[in-house]
Motif scaffolding. Structure first.
Motif, PDB file in Angstrom:
ATOM      1  N   SER A 270       0.940  -1.117   0.080  1.00 42.00           N
ATOM      2  CA  SER A 270       0.008  -0.054  -0.231  1.00 42.00           C
ATOM      3  C   SER A 270       0.906   1.278  -0.011  1.00 42.00           C
ATOM      4  N   SER A 271       0.230   2.299   0.009  1.00 46.99           N
ATOM      5  CA  SER A 271       0.990   3.558   0.147  1.00 46.99           C
ATOM      6  C   SER A 271       0.195   4.628   0.964  1.00 46.99           C
ATOM      7  N   SER A 272       0.866   5.607   1.452  1.00 48.21           N
ATOM      8  CA  SER A 272       0.150   6.428   2.430  1.00 48.21           C
ATOM      9  C   SER A 272       0.971   7.797   2.380  1.00 48.21           C
TER      10      SER A 272
ATOM     11  N   GLN B 217      -2.206   3.564   8.305  1.00 54.12           N
ATOM     12  CA  GLN B 217      -2.443   2.622   7.241  1.00 54.12           C
ATOM     13  C   GLN B 217      -1.824   1.434   7.636  1.00 54.12           C
TER      14      GLN B 217
ATOM     15  N   ASP C 213      -3.216  -2.465   7.214  1.00 54.92           N
ATOM     16  CA  ASP C 213      -2.492  -3.429   6.554  1.00 54.92           C
ATOM     17  C   ASP C 213      -1.986  -4.544   7.078  1.00 54.92           C
TER      18      ASP C 213
END
Length: 263
Positions: A179-181, A189, A193
């Motif tokens: 993922s990204s944040s 996040q 996750d």
């Protein structure tokens, strides 16, 4: 401006780790001699306990999440007719480093024959740098660097016959979540996750348990001398077992009779 942005963008790595180790639970004293298992006795229909081994102090898997996973496993295997009942054992009954002595206590307290112990390892990596430029947002003079997150989860269930200390079979489950944040919501996040990683790995583990159980049944058909079978008092079959297990018991029984005659 681009040169300034790139120069302030050195690769920075962060790591979060949480685990619940089966080895630390069963063998807390590394200098103690290993326990030699004996031939297991399968009591039919069998009574199974399922529990998580204690986690480390950084454990982020909540008790509610553990109970949900145990419930999923229990519901999945309650359909098997050779299982009398499944006890979901709360973490309060599992002593850190309790070992087989603790399992003996659980056997007496809950009236179980087999124990399924669930352990896990989860690593979360966060990289901030050139690779995250894609996620940067420029608002006026402010630059918000993005984070590239990766969560690797392993869950593992081992099934022991408590009395004989014999490992019957094990089943792993794995997952990888990417993922990204932004820096602002990085912690949130990572929490999401982590939960998703455990959820995917637990489902994979349940599928592996189903597969390993089938292979275990086939294995003791081929090697009946490795497992003894006993009927519980008052048990007469009565449809409470599937045909596969009835055939298994017949094979083991015939093998036992032949062995006695050969002596």
């Amino acid at each position: 401006m681009l040169i300034v942005m790139l120069s302030g963008c050195g690769i920075i790595g962060q790591q979060k780790y949480q685990s619940a180790s089966l080895v630390d639970y069963l063998y807390p004293d590394k200098n103690a001699p290993l326990i030699e298992p004996s031939i297991p006795t399968l009591k039919v229909p069998t009574r199974v306990g399922i529990a998580f081994v204690p986690g480390n102090r950084h454990n982020g898997l909540t008790e509610q999440s553990k109970n949900q996973i145990l419930k999923q496993v229990s519901e999945h295997f309650s359909e098997y007719k050779f299982v009398d009942r499944i006890e979901e054992i709360p973490s309060a009954y599992i002593r850190p480093g309790g070992g087989f002595e603790n399992l003996d206590q659980l056997r007496r307290l809950f009236g179980i024959d087999l124990i399924a112990l669930v352990s896990y390892d989860q690593h979360q990596f966060t990289d901030e740098g050139f690779a995250s430029l894609t996620y940067w947002t420029i608002v006026g003079a402010y630059v918000v660097p993005g984070e590239k997150n990766s969560t690797h989860t392993l869950m593992d269930t081992v099934v022991y016959d408590i009395n004989s200390r014999s490992l019957l079979f094990r089943a792993p489950g794995v997952s990888q979540v990417k993922s990204s944040s932004t820096l602002v919501n990085l912690s949130e996040q990572q929490r999401l996750d982590s939960g998703e990683g455990f959820d995917i790995a637990s489902k994979d583990m349940i599928l592996s348990l189903d597969k390993e159980l089938s292979e275990f049944r086939e294995r003791i058909k081929q090697q009946p001398e490795d497992v003894k079978v006993e009927y519980r008092s008052g048990y007469s079959g009565g449809g409470s077992m599937d045909l596969g297990w009835i055939a298994l018991l017949l094979i083991i029984g015939v093998a036992g009779i032949r062995a006695k005659r050969s002596q």
